[in-house]
Design an enzyme around this catalytic site. Structure first.
Site, mmCIF file in Angstrom:
data_model
loop_
_atom_site.group_PDB
_atom_site.id
_atom_site.type_symbol
_atom_site.label_atom_id
_atom_site.label_comp_id
_atom_site.label_asym_id
_atom_site.label_seq_id
_atom_site.Cartn_x
_atom_site.Cartn_y
_atom_site.Cartn_z
ATOM 1 C CG MET A 13 -1.755 -0.994 1.213
ATOM 2 S SD MET A 13 -2.994 -0.822 2.629
ATOM 3 C CE MET A 13 -1.983 -1.204 4.088
ATOM 4 C CB CYS A 15 -1.467 6.585 -1.869
ATOM 5 S SG CYS A 15 -2.465 5.561 -3.131
ATOM 6 C CB CYS A 18 -3.421 1.487 -1.341
ATOM 7 S SG CYS A 18 -2.446 1.942 -2.631
ATOM 8 C CE1 TYR A 66 -2.167 -2.049 -2.998
ATOM 9 C CE2 TYR A 66 -4.370 -2.764 -3.312
ATOM 10 C CZ TYR A 66 -3.398 -1.701 -3.343
ATOM 11 O OH TYR A 66 -3.783 -0.690 -3.948
ATOM 12 C CB CYS A 140 17.239 -31.246 2.443
ATOM 13 S SG CYS A 140 18.577 -30.308 2.057
ATOM 14 C CB CYS A 145 21.616 -30.681 0.683
ATOM 15 S SG CYS A 145 19.695 -31.154 0.324
ATOM 16 C CB CYS A 579 41.070 -8.918 -20.685
ATOM 17 S SG CYS A 579 42.246 -10.171 -20.235
ATOM 18 C CB CYS A 580 36.462 -7.723 -20.107
ATOM 19 S SG CYS A 580 37.565 -6.432 -19.689
HETATM 20 C C1 LIG Z 1 22.676 -37.746 -0.602
HETATM 21 C C2 LIG Z 1 21.724 -36.698 -1.069
HETATM 22 C C3 LIG Z 1 22.268 -35.311 -1.344
HETATM 23 C C4 LIG Z 1 21.552 -34.394 -1.896
HETATM 24 N N1 LIG Z 1 21.808 -33.293 -2.248
HETATM 25 C C5 LIG Z 1 20.956 -32.252 -2.584
HETATM 26 C C6 LIG Z 1 21.474 -30.884 -2.917
HETATM 27 O O1 LIG Z 1 22.620 -30.774 -2.636
HETATM 28 N N2 LIG Z 1 20.737 -30.052 -3.263
HETATM 29 C C7 LIG Z 1 19.164 -30.170 -3.407
HETATM 30 O O2 LIG Z 1 18.478 -29.307 -3.757
HETATM 31 N N3 LIG Z 1 18.791 -31.595 -3.066
HETATM 32 C C8 LIG Z 1 19.497 -32.551 -2.855
HETATM 33 N N4 LIG Z 1 19.152 -33.811 -2.243
HETATM 34 C C9 LIG Z 1 17.695 -34.167 -2.546
HETATM 35 C C10 LIG Z 1 16.751 -33.462 -1.191
HETATM 36 O O3 LIG Z 1 17.484 -33.831 -0.081
HETATM 37 C C11 LIG Z 1 15.331 -33.818 -1.458
HETATM 38 O O4 LIG Z 1 15.056 -33.275 -2.728
HETATM 39 C C12 LIG Z 1 14.390 -33.128 -0.625
HETATM 40 O O5 LIG Z 1 15.113 -33.135 0.799
HETATM 41 C C13 LIG Z 1 13.263 -33.652 -0.356
HETATM 42 O O6 LIG Z 1 12.520 -33.232 0.506
HETATM 43 P P1 LIG Z 1 10.790 -33.508 0.779
HETATM 44 O O7 LIG Z 1 10.227 -32.456 1.860
HETATM 45 O O8 LIG Z 1 9.948 -34.138 -0.274
HETATM 46 O O9 LIG Z 1 11.109 -34.987 1.773
HETATM 47 P P2 LIG Z 1 11.876 -35.416 2.794
HETATM 48 O O10 LIG Z 1 13.035 -34.455 3.206
HETATM 49 O O11 LIG Z 1 12.431 -36.757 2.703
HETATM 50 O O12 LIG Z 1 10.760 -35.406 4.027
HETATM 51 C C14 LIG Z 1 9.793 -36.274 4.269
HETATM 52 C C15 LIG Z 1 9.705 -36.718 5.799
HETATM 53 O O13 LIG Z 1 8.500 -37.336 5.742
HETATM 54 C C16 LIG Z 1 8.409 -38.219 6.993
HETATM 55 N N5 LIG Z 1 7.503 -39.264 6.882
HETATM 56 C C17 LIG Z 1 7.416 -39.895 5.680
HETATM 57 N N6 LIG Z 1 6.458 -41.024 5.895
HETATM 58 C C18 LIG Z 1 5.683 -40.383 7.321
HETATM 59 C C19 LIG Z 1 4.498 -40.899 7.870
HETATM 60 N N7 LIG Z 1 3.856 -41.936 7.394
HETATM 61 N N8 LIG Z 1 4.183 -39.939 9.033
HETATM 62 C C20 LIG Z 1 4.851 -38.794 9.428
HETATM 63 N N9 LIG Z 1 6.222 -38.721 8.683
HETATM 64 C C21 LIG Z 1 6.529 -39.386 7.555
HETATM 65 C C22 LIG Z 1 9.991 -38.708 6.771
HETATM 66 O O14 LIG Z 1 10.368 -39.249 8.065
HETATM 67 C C23 LIG Z 1 10.701 -37.340 6.385
HETATM 68 O O15 LIG Z 1 10.970 -36.495 7.463
HETATM 69 C C24 LIG Z 1 20.001 -34.739 -2.015
HETATM 70 C C25 LIG Z 1 19.348 -36.092 -1.412
HETATM 71 C C26 LIG Z 1 20.427 -36.960 -1.083
HETATM 72 C C27 LIG Z 1 19.853 -38.294 -0.798
#
Ligand SMILES: Cc1cc2nc3c(=O)[nH]c(=O)nc-3n(C[C@H](O)[C@H](O)[C@H](O)COP(=O)(O)OP(=O)(O)OC[C@H]3O[C@@H](n4cnc5c(N)ncnc54)[C@H](O)[C@@H]3O)c2cc1C
Length: 581
Positions: A13, A15, A18, A66, A140, A145, A579-580
């Site tokens: 907002m 003014c 708005c 907004y 993650c 990650c 360069c550049c």
């Molecule tokens: C080794 C590795 C490296 C990675 N590096 C990267 C990176 O550098 N950059 C990047 O962007 N991505 C990376 N990723 C991918 C990234 O980690 C995933 O994309 C992301 O964490 C997915 O998030 P999510 O919320 O979908 O699931 P998750 O983070 O897996 O969360 C799901 C959650 O739900 C819970 N859950 C499951 N079932 C139930 C249930 N029935 N009741 C209650 N809870 C439940 C689980 O316990 C978990 O905590 C990597 C993955 C791996 C394996």
């Protein structure tokens, strides 16, 4: 007459006009008796004669052009009667009252998707619960990650100190693996606390519930019923909307004997208390290559075995070839086009029996890491009790609005089988929560979903060294889609930043549509290729041409300048530039 006062923070907002627009918009919401809007303070105060879902006020403000979030709903003028879409606070965790719900939105999973969704829904005034059956924070922060990038950083420092620099003598650094592990574990614990536990606790409208969640029925117009926990300790909750954000877990293919050899996965390999002498890595995609190279840099003899004819098969072919060359130079042994037929343990060794065409052979190592994909956490979710359709690989089927086949159940993140990145998971979670909250305030049909997850320009990064980054179409895909394409490839030995760093390993490749000049794909193998992908994604998302990128000032002696030089390479010989220039 019953009523309440709801305060909103309103952004945008400038003014009195708005204020007037927003007042009119709010006063049209059924149940609102008066609205006072102060554009200087950025607040709106709404008086309601009956219970009004805060989400409907936010929608009204947004339709006026907004943005708003709920500041408070506390100042009750008179107690409001229980409404089906605004449950009384005491119903949380108590036996259920018929026709009522405990939460506006119940989220299953505390990973990137779940927590982003929770923040969005609470900001829209929702009463929200988030359920977790395992370690808070999901993949993650705990096993993805964060720990992997921390180990990659440690490995790269270790290698750099043994390589030196002109005038700086290399040394033989002492490796204390257990301290590397402890430091990684403390970082994980610290970030889990600050980025998940503390964040969840800081939202008063958000309840964290521990236990495994399972659908038992409902939805499609009535509250969704979710049981949490098992046996005597199990509780049942009802929510108007539910988000499935349960993620994935490592998967092993059905190779005979594999179950019996004690193979590692991406989680357990990062917990090894001793480094193995040698490691076979089944899978030449991002996770296998990142972790394989990390262990190789710590002195483990690593062999990559990939079924596809090349590494990172989803990337542009020239990128795979370029990376393979650098990984081999880093000491990794790489075999592609290899089918594994059987696994067995022979004393201290794991043996993989393989074939390639008519040839048969074996690979042996002290340990085996299986990194060939992940499986959706949907097996015991009770999806069939609520009519949520899964794909034939067990992922939740969603529309771009993140809605499932049950109109009151949404899903986001890895469990939907989309690009497996945490930023995609979080973006999907936010959109799902916004659509869920908006549909709370209206009819609850799919036509109420105004927002869609745009996956047309997803930046991909593989954190090997050098890194791989890509966005948009590969050259082959662009041709397959019928584009007449122009391609420019820039070697990093033409990039000033690479020359001063003494690190010229890599290429930047751009693919453009010949007719329009628009960039269709940008691909890089470079020390920090990931850092280039933000600009690359913007260029493709907003339809820039190579000429636009080449004509934009890029600071000299940055890696980002490689994008400008690659764009110039469409029309000139970069080796003939000063360069550049
Ligand atoms: C080794 C590795 C490296 C990675 N590096 C990267 C990176 O550098 N950059 C990047 O962007 N991505 C990376 N990723 C991918 C990234 O980690 C995933 O994309 C992301 O964490 C997915 O998030 P999510 O919320 O979908 O699931 P998750 O983070 O897996 O969360 C799901 C959650 O739900 C819970 N859950 C499951 N079932 C139930 C249930 N029935 N009741 C209650 N809870 C439940 C689980 O316990 C978990 O905590 C990597 C993955 C791996 C394996």
């Amino acid at each position: 007459m019953a009523g309440s006062t709801i305060k909103l923070n309103v952004q945008g907002m400038t003014c009195l006009d708005c204020s007037r627009h927003i007042t009119q918009a709010l006063e049209k919401v059924p149940g609102v008796s008066a609205a006072r809007v102060d554009y200087r303070a950025g607040v709106a105060e709404v008086e309601a004669t009956q219970s009004v879902p805060p989400a409907s006020l936010i929608t009204a403000v947004e339709r006026a052009g907004y943005k708003a979030t709920v500041a408070s709903t506390g100042a009750s003028v008179e107690p409001a009667p229980p409404s089906p879409k605004s449950p009384p606070a005491e119903s949380y965790g108590e036996p259920l009252a018929a026709g009522n719900a405990d939460f506006d939105l119940l989220i299953i999973g505390t990973g990137g998707a779940g927590v982003a969704a929770a923040i969005q829904a609470v900001g829209m005034g929702g009463k929200v619960a988030i359920v977790e059956s395992n370690t808070l924070g999901g993949t993650c922060v705990n096993v993805g990650c964060i720990p992997s990038k921390n180990l990659i950083e440690a490995a790269s420092r270790y290698q750099a100190s043994s390589q030196g620099f002109p005038g700086i003598a290399p040394c033989s650094p002492a490796l204390d693996w257990n301290t590397v592990l402890e430091s990684k574990n403390s970082l994980v614990a610290e970030l889990r606390q600050s980025k998940y536990a503390d964040v969840i606790a800081s939202y008063p409208g958000l309840a964290l519930i521990e236990g495994r969640a399972r659908f038992t029925g409902g939805g499609n117009g009535s509250p969704v019923v979710v049981a949490v926990g098992a046996g005597k300790g199990s509780r049942t909750y009802r929510a108007w909307k539910v988000l499935i954000a349960t993620g994935t877990r490592p998967w092993a293919p059905p190779i005979p004997g594999l179950d019996a050899v004690g193979a590692l996965n991406s989680t357990t390999v990062m917990e090894l208390t001793e480094l193995p002498a040698s490691l076979l890595v089944l899978g030449g995609s991002a996770v296998g290559l990142e972790l394989g190279q990390t262990f190789a840099r710590f002195g483990v003899k690593v062999t990559i075995v990939e079924l596809a004819p090349r590494l990172l098969p989803v990337e542009d072919e020239s990128i795979s070839g370029e990376l393979e060359e650098h990984l081999r130079a880093d000491g990794l042994e790489i075999h592609t086009g290899i089918e594994t037929t059987r696994a067995e343990r022979n004393g201290d060794e794991v043996v993989l029996h393989v074939k390639q065409g008519g040839l048969k052979g074996t690979f042996r190592a002290a340990s085996l890491l299986v990194a060939v994909g992940r499986r959706a956490n949907t097996d015991d979710l009770g999806h069939d009790t609520v009519g949520v359709t899964l794909t034939n690989r067990g992922f939740v089927e969603v529309a771009a609005t993140m809605r499932t086949s049950n109109t009151d159940i949404f899903s986001a993140g890895d469990v939907t089988g989309g690009p497996g990145y945490v930023y995609v998971a979080a973006a999907g979670g936010r959109i799902a929560a916004e659509n869920a909250m908006r549909s709370l305030a209206s009819t609850g049909t799919s036509s109420d979903d105004p927002r869609e997850l745009d996956l047309s320009t997803v930046p991909n990064v593989t954190f090997t060294s050098p890194q791989v980054g890509s966005v948009g179409l590969t050259e082959a895909k662009a041709r397959e889609l019928g584009h007449h394409v122009q391609v420019a490839v820039l070697r990093l030995d033409q990039v000033p930043r690479a020359l001063v760093s003494g690190n010229t390993r890599g290429i930047v490749k751009m693919v453009a549509d010949t007719a329009s000049g628009k960039l269709l794909g940008i691909h890089a193998v470079a020390p920090v290729a990931g850092e280039l992908m933000g600009e690359a994604a913007m260029a493709i998302r907003f339809g820039l041409t190579a000429r636009d990128v080449a004509g934009t000032l890029h600071p000299y002696l940055t890696w980002a300048e490689s994008l400008k030089l690659a764009a110039q390479a469409f029309t000139m010989d970069i080796s003939k530039l000063s360069c550049c220039a």
